[in-house]
Motif scaffolding. Structure first.
Motif, PDB file in Angstrom:
ATOM      1  N   LEU A 122      -5.297   9.854   9.719  1.00  0.00           N
ATOM      2  CA  LEU A 122      -6.172   9.447  10.813  1.00  0.00           C
ATOM      3  C   LEU A 122      -7.217  10.532  11.018  1.00  0.00           C
ATOM      4  CD1 LEU A 122      -3.489   8.193  13.377  1.00  0.00           C
ATOM      5  CD2 LEU A 122      -4.807   6.816  11.763  1.00  0.00           C
ATOM      6  N   PHE A 123      -8.407  10.128  11.448  1.00  0.00           N
ATOM      7  CA  PHE A 123      -9.492  11.069  11.672  1.00  0.00           C
ATOM      8  C   PHE A 123      -9.883  11.098  13.133  1.00  0.00           C
ATOM      9  CE2 PHE A 123      -9.741   9.747   7.298  1.00  0.00           C
ATOM     10  CZ  PHE A 123      -9.901  10.947   6.636  1.00  0.00           C
ATOM     11  N   GLU A 124     -10.198  12.294  13.628  1.00  0.00           N
ATOM     12  CA  GLU A 124     -10.655  12.494  15.002  1.00  0.00           C
ATOM     13  C   GLU A 124     -12.031  13.138  14.953  1.00  0.00           C
ATOM     14  OE1 GLU A 124      -7.468  11.156  17.493  1.00  0.00           O
ATOM     15  OE2 GLU A 124      -9.521  11.704  17.914  1.00  0.00           O
ATOM     16  N   ASP A 125     -12.911  12.690  15.821  1.00  0.00           N
ATOM     17  CA  ASP A 125     -14.246  13.284  15.908  1.00  0.00           C
ATOM     18  C   ASP A 125     -14.165  14.689  16.474  1.00  0.00           C
ATOM     19  OD1 ASP A 125     -15.765  11.177  14.895  1.00  0.00           O
ATOM     20  OD2 ASP A 125     -15.750  10.146  16.818  1.00  0.00           O
ATOM     21  N   GLU A 126     -14.963  15.585  15.918  1.00  0.00           N
ATOM     22  CA  GLU A 126     -15.032  16.951  16.423  1.00  0.00           C
ATOM     23  C   GLU A 126     -15.761  16.954  17.764  1.00  0.00           C
ATOM     24  OE1 GLU A 126     -16.143  21.232  14.561  1.00  0.00           O
ATOM     25  OE2 GLU A 126     -17.648  19.672  14.318  1.00  0.00           O
ATOM     26  N   GLY A 127     -15.332  17.827  18.653  1.00  0.00           N
ATOM     27  CA  GLY A 127     -16.032  17.996  19.922  1.00  0.00           C
ATOM     28  C   GLY A 127     -15.612  17.039  21.017  1.00  0.00           C
ATOM     29  N   GLY A 169       6.196   9.934  12.484  1.00  0.00           N
ATOM     30  CA  GLY A 169       6.397  10.456  11.132  1.00  0.00           C
ATOM     31  C   GLY A 169       5.355  10.032  10.123  1.00  0.00           C
ATOM     32  N   GLY A 170       5.064  10.941   9.202  1.00  0.00           N
ATOM     33  CA  GLY A 170       4.175  10.628   8.087  1.00  0.00           C
ATOM     34  C   GLY A 170       2.711  10.483   8.448  1.00  0.00           C
ATOM     35  N   VAL A 171       2.322  10.948   9.641  1.00  0.00           N
ATOM     36  CA  VAL A 171       0.931  10.815  10.083  1.00  0.00           C
ATOM     37  C   VAL A 171       0.272  12.191  10.014  1.00  0.00           C
ATOM     38  CG1 VAL A 171      -0.610  10.166  11.972  1.00  0.00           C
ATOM     39  CG2 VAL A 171       1.534   8.918  11.631  1.00  0.00           C
ATOM     40  N   ARG A 172      -0.874  12.235   9.374  1.00  0.00           N
ATOM     41  CA  ARG A 172      -1.650  13.474   9.313  1.00  0.00           C
ATOM     42  C   ARG A 172      -2.998  13.218   9.975  1.00  0.00           C
ATOM     43  NH1 ARG A 172      -2.771  17.247   4.033  1.00  0.00           N
ATOM     44  NH2 ARG A 172      -4.155  18.688   5.093  1.00  0.00           N
ATOM     45  N   VAL A 173      -3.340  14.051  10.955  1.00  0.00           N
ATOM     46  CA  VAL A 173      -4.598  13.891  11.676  1.00  0.00           C
ATOM     47  C   VAL A 173      -5.576  14.951  11.186  1.00  0.00           C
ATOM     48  CG1 VAL A 173      -5.711  13.880  13.947  1.00  0.00           C
ATOM     49  CG2 VAL A 173      -3.384  12.970  13.693  1.00  0.00           C
ATOM     50  N   PHE A 174      -6.755  14.490  10.761  1.00  0.00           N
ATOM     51  CA  PHE A 174      -7.826  15.372  10.305  1.00  0.00           C
ATOM     52  C   PHE A 174      -8.923  15.401  11.354  1.00  0.00           C
ATOM     53  CE2 PHE A 174      -5.827  13.796   6.482  1.00  0.00           C
ATOM     54  CZ  PHE A 174      -5.804  14.891   5.634  1.00  0.00           C
ATOM     55  N   ARG A 175      -9.418  16.586  11.661  1.00  0.00           N
ATOM     56  CA  ARG A 175     -10.565  16.724  12.568  1.00  0.00           C
ATOM     57  C   ARG A 175     -11.840  16.728  11.734  1.00  0.00           C
ATOM     58  NH1 ARG A 175     -10.244  16.208  17.974  1.00  0.00           N
ATOM     59  NH2 ARG A 175     -11.578  17.964  18.364  1.00  0.00           N
ATOM     60  N   LYS A 176     -12.831  15.980  12.189  1.00  0.00           N
ATOM     61  CA  LYS A 176     -14.128  15.955  11.502  1.00  0.00           C
ATOM     62  C   LYS A 176     -14.945  17.173  11.916  1.00  0.00           C
ATOM     63  CE  LYS A 176     -14.314  10.933  11.729  1.00  0.00           C
ATOM     64  NZ  LYS A 176     -15.037   9.821  12.334  1.00  0.00           N
ATOM     65  N   PRO A 177     -15.757  17.718  11.050  1.00  0.00           N
ATOM     66  CA  PRO A 177     -15.960  17.270   9.669  1.00  0.00           C
ATOM     67  C   PRO A 177     -14.828  17.745   8.766  1.00  0.00           C
ATOM     68  CG  PRO A 177     -17.356  19.162  10.133  1.00  0.00           C
ATOM     69  CD  PRO A 177     -16.641  18.836  11.411  1.00  0.00           C
ATOM     70  N   VAL A 178     -14.423  16.879   7.865  1.00  0.00           N
ATOM     71  CA  VAL A 178     -13.353  17.183   6.926  1.00  0.00           C
ATOM     72  C   VAL A 178     -14.006  17.638   5.625  1.00  0.00           C
ATOM     73  CG1 VAL A 178     -11.403  16.210   5.650  1.00  0.00           C
ATOM     74  CG2 VAL A 178     -11.916  15.387   7.941  1.00  0.00           C
ATOM     75  N   SER A 179     -13.507  18.727   5.050  1.00  0.00           N
ATOM     76  CA  SER A 179     -14.095  19.184   3.786  1.00  0.00           C
ATOM     77  C   SER A 179     -13.619  18.290   2.647  1.00  0.00           C
ATOM     78  CB  SER A 179     -13.724  20.643   3.507  1.00  0.00           C
ATOM     79  OG  SER A 179     -12.417  20.737   2.992  1.00  0.00           O
ATOM     80  N   ILE A 180     -14.488  18.132   1.665  1.00  0.00           N
ATOM     81  CA  ILE A 180     -14.161  17.340   0.475  1.00  0.00           C
ATOM     82  C   ILE A 180     -12.922  17.932  -0.206  1.00  0.00           C
ATOM     83  CG2 ILE A 180     -15.001  16.685  -1.823  1.00  0.00           C
ATOM     84  CD1 ILE A 180     -16.707  15.263   0.079  1.00  0.00           C
ATOM     85  N   MET A 189       0.850  -1.188   0.000  1.00  0.00           N
ATOM     86  CA  MET A 189       0.000   0.000   0.000  1.00  0.00           C
ATOM     87  C   MET A 189       0.882   1.233   0.000  1.00  0.00           C
ATOM     88  SD  MET A 189      -1.071  -0.565   3.910  1.00  0.00           S
ATOM     89  CE  MET A 189      -0.900  -2.288   3.598  1.00  0.00           C
ATOM     90  N   ASP A 190       0.311   2.337  -0.504  1.00  0.00           N
ATOM     91  CA  ASP A 190       1.053   3.585  -0.569  1.00  0.00           C
ATOM     92  C   ASP A 190       0.543   4.613   0.428  1.00  0.00           C
ATOM     93  OD1 ASP A 190       2.834   3.074  -2.947  1.00  0.00           O
ATOM     94  OD2 ASP A 190       0.874   2.708  -3.863  1.00  0.00           O
ATOM     95  N   LEU A 191      -0.684   4.423   0.914  1.00  0.00           N
ATOM     96  CA  LEU A 191      -1.309   5.340   1.871  1.00  0.00           C
ATOM     97  C   LEU A 191      -2.317   4.550   2.688  1.00  0.00           C
ATOM     98  CD1 LEU A 191      -2.102   8.228   2.964  1.00  0.00           C
ATOM     99  CD2 LEU A 191      -3.651   8.389   1.007  1.00  0.00           C
ATOM    100  N   VAL A 192      -2.343   4.780   3.994  1.00  0.00           N
ATOM    101  CA  VAL A 192      -3.323   4.149   4.875  1.00  0.00           C
ATOM    102  C   VAL A 192      -4.211   5.246   5.446  1.00  0.00           C
ATOM    103  CG1 VAL A 192      -3.679   2.846   7.017  1.00  0.00           C
ATOM    104  CG2 VAL A 192      -1.815   2.223   5.469  1.00  0.00           C
ATOM    105  N   VAL A 193      -5.531   5.024   5.384  1.00  0.00           N
ATOM    106  CA  VAL A 193      -6.520   5.954   5.931  1.00  0.00           C
ATOM    107  C   VAL A 193      -7.302   5.199   6.989  1.00  0.00           C
ATOM    108  CG1 VAL A 193      -8.555   7.345   5.408  1.00  0.00           C
ATOM    109  CG2 VAL A 193      -6.706   7.184   3.737  1.00  0.00           C
ATOM    110  N   CYS A 194      -7.343   5.725   8.210  1.00  0.00           N
ATOM    111  CA  CYS A 194      -8.052   5.041   9.295  1.00  0.00           C
ATOM    112  C   CYS A 194      -9.044   5.992   9.945  1.00  0.00           C
ATOM    113  CB  CYS A 194      -7.061   4.520  10.328  1.00  0.00           C
ATOM    114  SG  CYS A 194      -7.841   3.525  11.615  1.00  0.00           S
TER     115      CYS A 194
END
Length: 138
Positions: free
Chosen positions: A86-91, A105-116, A49-54
């Protein structure tokens, strides 16, 4: 023979993982989906794999045998250095320790809601970096 990039999505509750998968497919990625983080072990060992999304909620994370932090640590110790989203729930309090993630390293955390738009740009950015690094080593 294909140079198609492969994205693995650990998809707990469907909607976000499906959207991310569609965005990736539109950008030319091959998308693989597993239901639980624990199902990822085989793929970690195969390193295909080249990218993992969890995407995981705190409640779902408690059901896993392996936390997201442990999952990232396991991937890194297995020599798998691919980017991870990785995604984190808002609130809610961020359950992931940002310093630990930075050290891994190489980890990006997105807070929900994430824009398209933000997600599409992140996928394209990672794809371009991977393609550039593969050209540099070819």
């Amino acid at each position: 023979m294909t140079n198609q990039l492969r994205m693995l999505i650990v998809n707990h509750h469907g909607a976000l993982g499906n959207v991310v998968g569609q965005l990736a497919k539109q950008s030319g990625w091959e998308v693989l989906i597993v239901e639980r983080a624990d199902a990822l072990r085989k793929m970690i060992n195969e390193k295909k794999m080249d990218l993992v999304v969890c995407d995981s909620t705190i409640a779902q994370e408690k059901l896993e045998l392996t936390s997201r932090t442990e999952l990232v640590e396991e991937m890194r110790s297995a020599g798998l250095k691919v980017p991870i989203f990785l995604f984190e729930d808002e609130g809610v309090e961020v359950k992931l320790n940002p310093e630990v993630m930075k050290d891994l390293g190489g980890v990006r955390v997105f807070r929900k809601p994430v824009s398209i738009t933000e997600m599409r740009e992140a996928i394209l950015e990672v794809g371009e970096k991977i393609k550039s690094s593969k050209k540099g080593t070819a």
